[in-house]
Design a protein around this motif. Sequence first.
Motif, short mmCIF file in Angstrom:
data_model
loop_
_atom_site.label_atom_id
_atom_site.label_comp_id
_atom_site.label_asym_id
_atom_site.label_seq_id
_atom_site.Cartn_x
_atom_site.Cartn_y
_atom_site.Cartn_z
N TYR A 52 -13.76 8.68 2.64
CA TYR A 52 -14.23 7.50 3.30
C TYR A 52 -15.34 6.54 2.56
N MET A 55 -16.33 25.53 6.78
CA MET A 55 -15.91 24.31 5.46
C MET A 55 -17.29 24.73 4.51
N ASN A 56 -16.98 24.59 3.23
CA ASN A 56 -18.17 24.78 2.33
C ASN A 56 -18.29 23.51 1.70
N PHE A 57 -19.11 23.46 0.64
CA PHE A 57 -19.41 22.25 0.19
C PHE A 57 -18.59 21.31 -0.78
N LYS A 58 -17.63 22.23 -1.10
CA LYS A 58 -16.44 21.58 -1.75
C LYS A 58 -15.47 20.87 -0.62
N HIS A 108 -19.00 10.62 -0.36
CA HIS A 108 -19.55 11.76 -1.24
C HIS A 108 -20.21 11.36 -2.44
N ILE A 168 -25.60 21.72 5.01
CA ILE A 168 -25.56 20.40 4.43
C ILE A 168 -26.07 19.24 5.43
N ILE A 202 -16.17 19.57 2.18
CA ILE A 202 -16.97 18.64 2.47
C ILE A 202 -17.22 17.29 1.52
N ILE A 203 -17.04 17.61 0.25
CA ILE A 203 -17.12 16.79 -0.77
C ILE A 203 -15.52 15.90 -0.87
N ASP A 204 -14.54 16.78 -0.40
CA ASP A 204 -13.52 16.33 -0.25
C ASP A 204 -13.23 15.30 0.96
N LEU A 205 -13.87 16.19 2.15
CA LEU A 205 -13.72 15.23 3.34
C LEU A 205 -14.42 13.63 3.00
N THR A 206 -15.52 13.63 2.65
CA THR A 206 -16.41 12.54 2.24
C THR A 206 -16.09 11.72 1.42
N SER A 207 -15.08 12.19 0.51
CA SER A 207 -14.59 11.20 -0.60
C SER A 207 -13.62 10.41 0.00
#
Lengths: 387, 387
Positions: free
Chosen positions: A137, A125-128, B161, B130, A130-135
């Motif tokens: 929740y 996984m890249n930063f994008k 995010h 990260i 992870i942004i998707d994942l964290t968005s």
Amino acid sequence: MKELELIKRKAVQIFSVEELEEKIKSGKKLKIKLGADPSRPDLHLGHTVVLRVLKHFQDMGHEVVFVIGDFTAMIGDPSGKSKTRPALTFEDTRRAGETYFKQVTKILDPAKTTITYNSEWLGKMNFKDIIDLTSKYTVARILERDDFKNRYENNLPLSMHELLYPLMQGYDSVALNADIEIGGTDQTFNLLVGRELQKDYGQERQVVLTFPLLVGLDGKEKMSKSLDNYIGIDEAPEIMYEKAMKIPDNCLLEYFKLTTDIELEDAKKWIEEDVVLAHRKYAEEIIKMYHGEDKIEEAELRYKQVAKGKIPNNIQEINISNEEKEISICDLLVKVKFAPSKSEAKRMVQGKGVKINGNVVENLSEIITLEEPITLQFGKNKFLKIV
Amino acid sequence: MKELELIKRKAVQIFSVEELEEKIKSGKKLKIKLGADPSRPDLHLGHTVVLRVLKHFQDMGHEVVFVIGDFTAMIGDPSGKSKTRPALTFEDTRRAGETYFKQVTKILDPAKTTITYNSEWLGKMNFKDIIDLTSKYTVARILERDDFKNRYENNLPLSMHELLYPLMQGYDSVALNADIEIGGTDQTFNLLVGRELQKDYGQERQVVLTFPLLVGLDGKEKMSKSLDNYIGIDEAPEIMYEKAMKIPDNCLLEYFKLTTDIELEDAKKWIEEDVVLAHRKYAEEIIKMYHGEDKIEEAELRYKQVAKGKIPNNIQEINISNEEKEISICDLLVKVKFAPSKSEAKRMVQGKGVKINGNVVENLSEIITLEEPITLQFGKNKFLKIV
């Protein structure tokens, strides 16, 4: 379906019973997920609670997938504060995975058991991503987890990266497209994160089942190796027998319920009628499960002899006589590894816990002659024949 | 060092003055960071507050590095909720960066100005990086940011995010090893995150300087294009002049202080003695800065004519006569784009705001003959010669 009933009787919570029954009814081969920590692969009865649930699922034809949490284990503690959990290497985690497979297949069907490692997807996984994942929740929902909430509200340090861990664990369910995930009640929050994330990623939500944590032999804490309140599934039959006899009376029914398939009505009756006999029946059952029925008699016999203070027939032998003819009792205790140090050996003798051929050693500086075989004993159940 | 004094007089907060002076004294060529949004490259006087601070640093020999936040811009809003901020393509962000460079070098020295894009380093980070980054910050410290705190405490949605964004922005300072970062007071929190992260990554902490947000011509809101309370640095001299005359009296000193190098004592005196004259001096100063001294006279003349209700000499011409000889006033207003629609054109005429050759048009259905050139006017300052 006897298995489904056994599963339901043990479960604390099911999210949701309807969905579970629907999935089972669908006739589809289901993927049952269990998360596992790569750092401690020694299984005890506490672990078997969920492993036996997995076995029930296998007996119904389903597939078990273990997710070894190697990704975070390889990262270790990024704060560097925790010296007790050093980062593992790739090889460490693979070795742990193999040991894990060997151990769990004492209970599970190896043909229906797969081991996966979450670095396989988390590592890509890249930063994008992870942004998707964290968005998916909110902060509020993550901080509902009791330990997070307590630490945040009491101004105890809570690092940002810790909030990512439940999401990573939840993402494992997405990566596997798991149908069902099970775990201890202490994992409820994390398992539900996986269930919710799957929905956000357009998957059918996994059914979550949580199971009680088996209390240890102390009757207080959760069973664990580090608290030495455990019965290991690899332990010798006589040790199992002896430990089983020590289960607190008021915990015995729970042990029957969570770690055996014995009918609960039978177990209840036994406990009411004769709690010592009930302990014996429990001991016999677990020896049968992990060593085979033929090992019961010997273990029982040995336990009885020890309980009466006798020296059992079949004890381990060690040969040190060709090295020395005479040795002080304290040196002997250290040499055969009954004591980790001479000072500890002294305390053992002073406590009147050490016997030679059944006689208590009274003198700290007693010299033992090793011409004839002798039986060394510490406490009630530690024997060694020195030949 | 006149420049350092100018910088200090404008700054709201400096973390810390001692460190700033030390870095300047060191004689090292410093790297001054400014973060920039790739989506709105049209500069107005509000932007020039920090740009002119950067120019002061360049005049002292230092290097300016812009960080275009292309990484998050390319991700867009992962929740998909915000339709107003669609994800940009790589090309979009590069075009924005080039336009940005062209615009800022109207103020800055291009030889000492570099444009960077944070996807260059953020795009390369993996999950482990990260975890490392987020482990350096506690949840409590992130939630100190006012908008986060308010939303969290008032149970308004705050996605996980979003908490990562200040860390990403802060990491930009680490990636650049910035010596100084400047920004508006609304950026204070984020700039300090960068300063703290640098320490965690073993770098010398950047000095952070924050500057006031220039209030718009309405005297209330922060200057912005979308609120139409701005003076653009690309606007024509006469428009600049006219807009400058509209600056609320009680804001004029702040405009002098933040957007010019005029001595504050002089500005104060002018404002006290004759506030209209002070406005003219301000108008002259910004025209000199962005168009050159030779454009002042004409802009002033034009402004005066308009102020007296006269038609200025030099107005834009448009030729539509070869298409039609006669046209209704409302159709004409739409045709020359004074009105976006016929209903809007009606309102303009009804409001007595439309003049032909200096005479108010009273009749909604008036037919205009286009044989001779006419001058169409709307309001005080919108003219068009139709030939």
